[in-house]
Write a protein that holds these residues in place. Structure first.
Motif, PDB file in Angstrom:
ATOM      1  N   PHE A 150       4.632   2.076  -8.830  1.00  0.00           N
ATOM      2  CA  PHE A 150       6.064   1.947  -8.561  1.00  0.00           C
ATOM      3  C   PHE A 150       6.480   2.873  -7.426  1.00  0.00           C
ATOM      4  CE2 PHE A 150       7.769   0.357 -12.932  1.00  0.00           C
ATOM      5  CZ  PHE A 150       7.277  -0.899 -12.648  1.00  0.00           C
ATOM      6  N   LEU A 151       6.016   4.115  -7.448  1.00  0.00           N
ATOM      7  CA  LEU A 151       6.350   5.064  -6.386  1.00  0.00           C
ATOM      8  C   LEU A 151       5.727   4.651  -5.053  1.00  0.00           C
ATOM      9  CD1 LEU A 151       6.029   8.465  -8.239  1.00  0.00           C
ATOM     10  CD2 LEU A 151       8.098   7.470  -7.290  1.00  0.00           C
ATOM     11  N   LEU A 152       4.501   4.183  -5.109  1.00  0.00           N
ATOM     12  CA  LEU A 152       3.806   3.806  -3.886  1.00  0.00           C
ATOM     13  C   LEU A 152       4.478   2.632  -3.187  1.00  0.00           C
ATOM     14  CD1 LEU A 152       1.309   4.383  -2.144  1.00  0.00           C
ATOM     15  CD2 LEU A 152       0.096   2.699  -3.515  1.00  0.00           C
ATOM     16  N   PHE A 153       4.901   1.635  -3.955  1.00  0.00           N
ATOM     17  CA  PHE A 153       5.459   0.425  -3.361  1.00  0.00           C
ATOM     18  C   PHE A 153       6.984   0.385  -3.393  1.00  0.00           C
ATOM     19  CE2 PHE A 153       1.183  -1.037  -4.636  1.00  0.00           C
ATOM     20  CZ  PHE A 153       0.729  -1.372  -3.370  1.00  0.00           C
ATOM     21  N   PRO A 183       6.702   1.512   3.849  1.00  0.00           N
ATOM     22  CA  PRO A 183       7.900   0.701   4.116  1.00  0.00           C
ATOM     23  C   PRO A 183       7.693  -0.760   3.715  1.00  0.00           C
ATOM     24  CG  PRO A 183       7.261   1.962   6.059  1.00  0.00           C
ATOM     25  CD  PRO A 183       6.171   2.125   5.051  1.00  0.00           C
ATOM     26  N   HIS A 184       8.805  -1.423   3.440  1.00  0.00           N
ATOM     27  CA  HIS A 184       8.769  -2.816   2.970  1.00  0.00           C
ATOM     28  C   HIS A 184       8.008  -3.721   3.921  1.00  0.00           C
ATOM     29  CE1 HIS A 184      10.452  -6.915   2.715  1.00  0.00           C
ATOM     30  NE2 HIS A 184      10.353  -6.691   1.404  1.00  0.00           N
ATOM     31  N   ASP A 185       8.173  -3.561   5.214  1.00  0.00           N
ATOM     32  CA  ASP A 185       7.533  -4.462   6.169  1.00  0.00           C
ATOM     33  C   ASP A 185       6.039  -4.188   6.355  1.00  0.00           C
ATOM     34  OD1 ASP A 185       8.122  -2.040   7.352  1.00  0.00           O
ATOM     35  OD2 ASP A 185       8.614  -2.898   9.300  1.00  0.00           O
ATOM     36  N   ARG A 186       5.512  -3.123   5.775  1.00  0.00           N
ATOM     37  CA  ARG A 186       4.090  -2.818   5.890  1.00  0.00           C
ATOM     38  C   ARG A 186       3.315  -3.130   4.617  1.00  0.00           C
ATOM     39  NH1 ARG A 186       2.373   1.722   9.691  1.00  0.00           N
ATOM     40  NH2 ARG A 186       0.500   0.778   8.908  1.00  0.00           N
ATOM     41  N   ILE A 187       4.001  -3.595   3.585  1.00  0.00           N
ATOM     42  CA  ILE A 187       3.326  -3.954   2.340  1.00  0.00           C
ATOM     43  C   ILE A 187       2.726  -5.352   2.496  1.00  0.00           C
ATOM     44  CG2 ILE A 187       3.636  -4.377  -0.126  1.00  0.00           C
ATOM     45  CD1 ILE A 187       5.943  -2.402  -0.078  1.00  0.00           C
ATOM     46  N   TRP A 225       0.892  -7.835  -2.402  1.00  0.00           N
ATOM     47  CA  TRP A 225       1.441  -6.722  -3.173  1.00  0.00           C
ATOM     48  C   TRP A 225       2.963  -6.701  -3.166  1.00  0.00           C
ATOM     49  CZ3 TRP A 225      -0.900  -4.212  -6.738  1.00  0.00           C
ATOM     50  CH2 TRP A 225      -2.260  -3.966  -6.662  1.00  0.00           C
ATOM     51  N   ILE A 226       3.607  -7.586  -2.451  1.00  0.00           N
ATOM     52  CA  ILE A 226       5.063  -7.534  -2.303  1.00  0.00           C
ATOM     53  C   ILE A 226       5.777  -7.766  -3.632  1.00  0.00           C
ATOM     54  CG2 ILE A 226       5.554  -9.926  -1.697  1.00  0.00           C
ATOM     55  CD1 ILE A 226       6.949  -6.881   0.094  1.00  0.00           C
TER      56      ILE A 226
END
Length: 85
Positions: free
Chosen positions: A14-17, A23-27, A31-32
């Motif tokens: 949860f903390l990692l993602f 950042p959201h655009d690098r996930i 995994w999104i």
């Protein structure tokens, strides 16, 4: 004890993602989904929106910034001298 390990692992993801570390655009796309179920994501975004949404709203101006600190009871003249430094 295995339940504790599972909870710690889930909270770590949860903390990692949440958007703080990655950042959201690098996930990656696979995994999104974890980004959107992360409980930390919504709290983190709420804090960011509260702090940085409208830059014209600044409630800490002048000597008011010393309220709720050790210098809160100091004389106004002392606070003004500190702000000039």
């Amino acid at each position: 004890m295995p339940g504790f390990t599972v909870i710690v692992t889930i909270l770590a993801y949860f903390l990692l993602f949440s958007g703080f570390f990655i950042p959201h655009d690098r996930i990656r796309l696979y995994w999104i989904w974890f980004h959107y179920i992360s409980l930390v994501k919504y709290l983190y975004e709420a804090v960011l929106q509260n702090e940085f949404d409208d830059p014209t709203k600044c409630f800490v101006k002048g000597v008011q910034m010393f309220d709720n600190t050790l210098l809160g009871t100091a004389l106004t003249v002392v606070k003004l001298k500190l702000l000039q430094i």
